[in-house]
Design an enzyme around this catalytic site. Structure first.
Site, short mmCIF file in Angstrom:
data_model
loop_
_atom_site.label_atom_id
_atom_site.label_comp_id
_atom_site.label_asym_id
_atom_site.label_seq_id
_atom_site.Cartn_x
_atom_site.Cartn_y
_atom_site.Cartn_z
N ASP B 92 -28.44 -8.57 59.93
CA ASP B 92 -27.75 -9.73 60.94
C ASP B 92 -26.26 -9.87 60.34
O ASP B 92 -25.80 -9.22 59.33
CB ASP B 92 -28.51 -10.83 61.27
CG ASP B 92 -28.70 -11.43 60.05
OD1 ASP B 92 -28.31 -11.27 58.93
OD2 ASP B 92 -29.71 -12.81 59.98
N ASP B 272 -36.60 -9.32 67.28
CA ASP B 272 -37.28 -9.54 66.07
C ASP B 272 -37.49 -11.04 65.99
O ASP B 272 -37.17 -11.98 66.70
CB ASP B 272 -35.89 -9.38 65.09
CG ASP B 272 -35.00 -10.71 65.22
OD1 ASP B 272 -34.36 -10.68 66.23
OD2 ASP B 272 -35.20 -11.50 64.31
N CYS B 310 -58.62 -2.85 65.95
CA CYS B 310 -57.34 -2.63 65.23
C CYS B 310 -57.31 -1.78 64.01
O CYS B 310 -58.10 -1.68 63.30
CB CYS B 310 -56.96 -4.12 64.72
SG CYS B 310 -55.43 -4.26 63.77
N CYS B 312 -55.22 -1.61 61.83
CA CYS B 312 -54.40 -1.90 60.56
C CYS B 312 -55.38 -1.90 59.28
O CYS B 312 -56.73 -1.72 59.24
CB CYS B 312 -53.90 -3.42 60.53
SG CYS B 312 -55.21 -4.69 60.33
N CYS B 315 -58.39 -4.41 59.12
CA CYS B 315 -59.47 -4.53 60.05
C CYS B 315 -60.16 -3.12 59.94
O CYS B 315 -61.30 -3.26 59.96
CB CYS B 315 -59.06 -4.70 61.46
SG CYS B 315 -58.22 -6.14 61.96
N HIS B 341 -51.96 -7.14 59.36
CA HIS B 341 -52.56 -7.24 60.58
C HIS B 341 -51.56 -7.40 61.87
O HIS B 341 -51.54 -6.83 62.97
CB HIS B 341 -53.85 -8.10 60.66
CG HIS B 341 -54.20 -8.23 62.02
ND1 HIS B 341 -55.09 -7.38 62.87
CD2 HIS B 341 -53.95 -9.20 63.13
CE1 HIS B 341 -55.35 -7.85 64.01
NE2 HIS B 341 -54.66 -9.00 64.31
ZN LIG Z 1 -56.07 -5.79 62.11
#
Ligand SMILES: [Zn+2]
Ligand SMILES: [Zn+2]
Lengths: 457, 412
Positions: B92, B272, B310, B312, B315, B341
């Site tokens: 930025d 963002d 999920c 990730c 998970c 996550h």
């Molecule tokens: Zn997750």
């Protein structure tokens, strides 16, 4: 069951051996990682899986905040591994009721219970409770509940005797009559050599009558255990544990009556120097490395090797770098002078990334190692990533240190000479860690207390 | 210069899928950009970020200019090398933080005058200085310095002045950037200002679009300051409609899943926000059924992962809500687990949108998302209104759907 075999069965010290459990093989002497609330501090599961310390110790007491303790209800064949996220094929988990590193005063234990400490106050845990928790959680190894007095020292002879009797009786309770456990026993007796010898003696005494019936077919308590733990924190409350000879004498008095074939674990060493001496003088097999983890916690990247290279002798060198120091701001070298393969110094290539759409096509970056300047920046901007990278690095340095120890022992080199060279090369007072701790605290005060509290913005 | 290719457009809404090629690789759009304020996503390494399937992150110029400073970044060979991140990076302008974090900031035509946090000396951040700092950082996308006023500013004259000044500062940024030799590797984005006033927005759009050949993309700034959501989406829609098709559109400072999807439907490509990573540290995990507050005692014995579907690391390793309850706000590793996550959740929401737009099923994707996320809470009225404006009626065919008139986001 866990097996422990010594390379040379007669050698009492120093010695090498092998621990085997399921597929996990751990060559000794070796390091053991410590945890806080079941987590190796600062490392997410994916990160810990990239460290190479297979043995992890779990203090149980934080789980007593809920009743029943949550991991005791975890489904599956490896409840503790599953709950905490450790792979049973890669990690050995040992469990003790209390955190052996916590030396704070705690209310007195009773004849039937230990006073454990949680964030929601003190919890009384009976030997039957402990047994129940252990059988529900199924750790690989359990430390029998000892009676260590955490009230104010010094302790009377009467108190020491009581401590020995309770520790023996609680061990017997854990031994009988259920499926076999891998049990480690705290070596009781405090700072009294005679008391320590008496405790050890009681482990090998043949049992008779009711006692024998209770632990059948064991002939003595020692037959039912895999090894011994030596806790330095309670000793430190009574004597100067930097007095190496005194500590060695206390540990040896415990080992005298005992067979040499079992695992010897020391908890709460404070330096690699102390590790080397205990290997040399007492033949210890396993050490926790909380000191190295704590160094990461205050911003120190460890930088030492064993054995000391012949061409490199510099007296009194620091064991690592206090990366808070301002000159590291411009230092783009890797975290230690000695080459390091940890996931901070040599990050793994990310071959597979999560794909979020049919357009995503992962192209792996060529990773570059993190620098002292970057960690310096993270420390001064209170970014917790600094500690994650430092823990990865410090565990790797420690792992290599133990590799070096085993290599020297395997070669049959003059271990004592190498230990002396190490002692001359590196500053044992850990002045660098103390300096970093002071700077870490300054940052902490500036930003509010606690690891998380300072991540508020 | 950046290569920007629109690959598909939604047949109903103004949503589109595109591919943005920058110096550090390809980023498919629409996308959400996690914020690495101090050159680090809280607690995670660059490799962890890469493993999550993230290809574009944001660094804050204001912070990096203070620490480590441009000299050290120069010694390091730029911010990519400094933080070990080899994918795309956006910085930025530093203006927003200057105004929100500095005790004393005075805006003059020359630039923003503020008190140096180090020396206490009055210091000036000019458009040229902002460019120069961003060149030293080396982001693949850099932002013009704009005159930031809160979206809640009641003073229209001040909003107008800020808008006009932002256009003049854009010209100064363009001149500096085009003379820097950096324009082949770094891409300048303009920021549309004008507050909540559609006439001011229009004037800003007209002037900035005239400068299209000198900018690689456009941001919609000056929103997410606490304004009415029904005003928010109308401004976003107005801007997205007028901005040229062949430039990416970046809506600054938004991160709630429903905001993201509404903005995508209105034609936004990038967004963002610190929200998903910040909320993770406080123990809130984002899911398709709404946020899960892992500090609540009801999760103490919940052995399910945050979201069993999920992908990730948290998970997929089976980390239970119970375990997270035990460590959240106590151990940094818990924050790392939930942060990973939440970043993946944002990426899934946007990745799912990309696929749906490509497959021609984006309106269905919106309906499914709202049905899962808001069934119990009620659909936010403003989302219903916004999506109706681009041809998707979330309430169509189901009279039982609750509508929530409040402007607050769903919470636990
Ligand atoms: Zn997750
Ligand atoms: Zn390393």
């Amino acid at each position: 069951m866990l097996s422990f075999t010594l390379a040379a069965p007669c050698a009492r010290r120093p010695r090498t051996g092998t621990v085997r459990l399921r597929g996990v093989i751990e060559k000794t002497p070796a390091a053991m990682a410590t945890t806080s609330r079941g987590v190796v501090p600062h490392l997410s599961r994916d990160q810990y899986n990239r460290a190479h310390i297979p043995w992890v110790h779990i203090p149980f007491e934080s789980f007593l905040e809920n009743n029943p303790p949550v991991p005791t209800l975890q489904p599956g064949p490896f409840p503790l591994h599953t709950f905490l996220g450790f792979d049973p094929d890669a990690h050995i988990l040992s469990l003790s009721l209390r955190d052996p590193a916590d030396g704070r005063e705690t209310p007195a234990n009773g004849a039937q219970y230990v006073a454990a400490s949680t964030s929601r106050g003190v919890r009384r845990v009976t030997v039957a409770d402990w047994r129940g928790h252990v059988h529900a959680c199924k750790p690989d190894i359990v430390v029998a509940m000892p009676d260590i007095p955490w009230t104010n020292p010094p302790f009377s002879q009467k108190r020491t005797t009581k401590s020995i009797e309770r520790t023996v009786s609680w061990l017997a309770h854990l031994l009988a009559p259920d499926p076999p456990l891998n049990i480690l026993v705290h070596m009781a007796g405090g700072v009294n050599e005679r008391a320590r010898r008496a405790f050890a003696q009681s482990l090998v005494e043949p049992l008779d009558g009711l006692e024998a019936a209770a632990v059948k077919p064991l002939k003595c308590l020692d037959d039912g255990i895999i090894g011994y733990t030596f806790d330095l924190v309670p000793l430190r409350r009574e004597i100067d544990v930097e007095d190496a000879d005194k500590v060695s004498a206390l540990l040896q008095s415990s080992l005298e009556p005992l067979p040499p074939t079992k695992l010897r674990v020391v908890i709460s060493v404070v330096s690699p120097h102390q590790i080397l001496r205990l290997i040399r003088d007492v033949g210890i097999d396993l050490f926790d490395v909380k000191w190295a983890q704590d160094a990461a916690n205050v911003g120190v990247s460890l930088d030492f090797v064993f054995p000391v290279p012949q061409d490199d002798s510099q007296q009194g060198r620091d064991l690592g770098h206090n990366l808070y120091r301002s000159h590291y701001a411009h230092d783009f070298a890797s975290l230690s002078t000695a080459a390091c393969t940890c996931n901070a110094c040599a990050p793994v290539v990310i071959k597979n990334a999560i794909s979020h759409s049919q357009l995503d096509a992962h192209i792996a970056s060529a990773p570059s190692g993190y620098t002292r300047a970057y960690i310096h920046h993270l420390l001064h901007t209170h970014e917790m990533g600094a500690h994650a990278l430092l823990v990865l690095h410090n565990l790797a340095v420690v792992d290599k240190f133990f590799d070096g120890i085993r290599a020297v022992l395997a070669r049959g080199d003059d271990f004592t000479a190498h230990v002396a060279a190490f002692a001359a090369q590196y500053d044992e007072s850990l002045a660098i860690v103390n300096e970093a701790r002071t700077m870490w605290k300054e940052v902490d005060v500036a930003r509010g207390k606690g690891r998380i509290a300072r991540e508020r913005d | 210069m950046a290569k920007f290719e629109v690959l598909a457009k939604c047949h109903t809404t103004r949503a589109r899928v595109s591919r943005l090629t920058l110096s550090h690789g390809i980023t498919p759009l629409p996308t959400f950009m996690p914020v690495a304020t101090q050159a680090a996503i809280k607690g995670l390494t660059a490799q962890q970020m890469e493993s999550l399937g993230v290809t574009l992150i944001l660094n804050n110029t204001y912070h990096l200019n203070l620490r480590p400073g441009v000299q050290i970044l120069g010694e390091a060979g730029g911010a990519h090398k400094f933080q070990g991140w080899h994918k795309n990076l956006l910085t930025d302008s530093g203006g927003f933080q200057l105004v929100s974090l500095s005790k004393f900031t005075k805006i003059t035509e020359q630039g923003a005058l503020f008190e140096s946090p180090f020396t206490g000396e009055p210091t000036m951040l000019t458009p040229e200085e902002s460019m120069s700092i961003q060149h030293a950082i080396g982001g693949d996308i850099i932002m013009q310095l704009d005159d930031v006023v809160s979206s809640m500013t009641p003073d229209r004259a001040r909003v107008e002045e800020a808008m006009e000044r932002s256009v003049r500062w854009l010209d100064r940024c363009i001149t500096y950037h085009n003379n820097s030799g950096k324009q082949t590797t770094q891409n300048l984005f303009a920021i549309v200002q004008g507050g909540l006033d559609s006439e001011l927005r229009d004037r800003c759009l007209t002037q900035m679009i005239e400068r299209k050949n000198d900018v690689a993309g456009f941001a919609i700034g000056g929103l997410s300051g606490g304004e009415e959501k029904d005003v928010f989406w109308r401004i976003v829609k107005q801007c997205a409609e007028r901005l040229p098709d062949d430039r990416p559109r970046y809506c600054m400072g938004i991160g709630f899943a429903e905001d993201l999807l509404v903005c995508v439907a209105l034609g936004v490509d990038m967004a963002d926000c610190v929200f998903p990573t910040r909320t993770a540290r406080f123990g809130v995990a984002l899911t398709h059924r709404g946020p899960v507050n892992l500090r609540l005692a009801k999760y103490a014995y919940d052995f399910e992962p945050i979201d069993p579907d999920c992908p990730c690391p948290t998970c997929s390793a089976g980390t239970s809500r119970a375990m997270l309850y035990h460590v959240i706000t106590r151990e940094t590793a818990a924050a790392h687990a939930v942060t990973m996550h939440n970043i993946v959740f944002q990426a899934r929401v946007m990745g799912g949108a990309r696929d749906a737009i490509l497959n021609g099923t984006f309106p269905d994707y919106l309906r499914t998302f709202f049905a899962n996320y808001f069934a119990d809470f009620g659909y936010p009225q403003w989302c219903v209104n916004a999506l109706r404006s681009v041809g998707v009626d979330l309430l169509e065919g189901d009279s039982k759907i609750k509508v929530n008139k409040g402007t607050g986001a769903k919470w636990e």
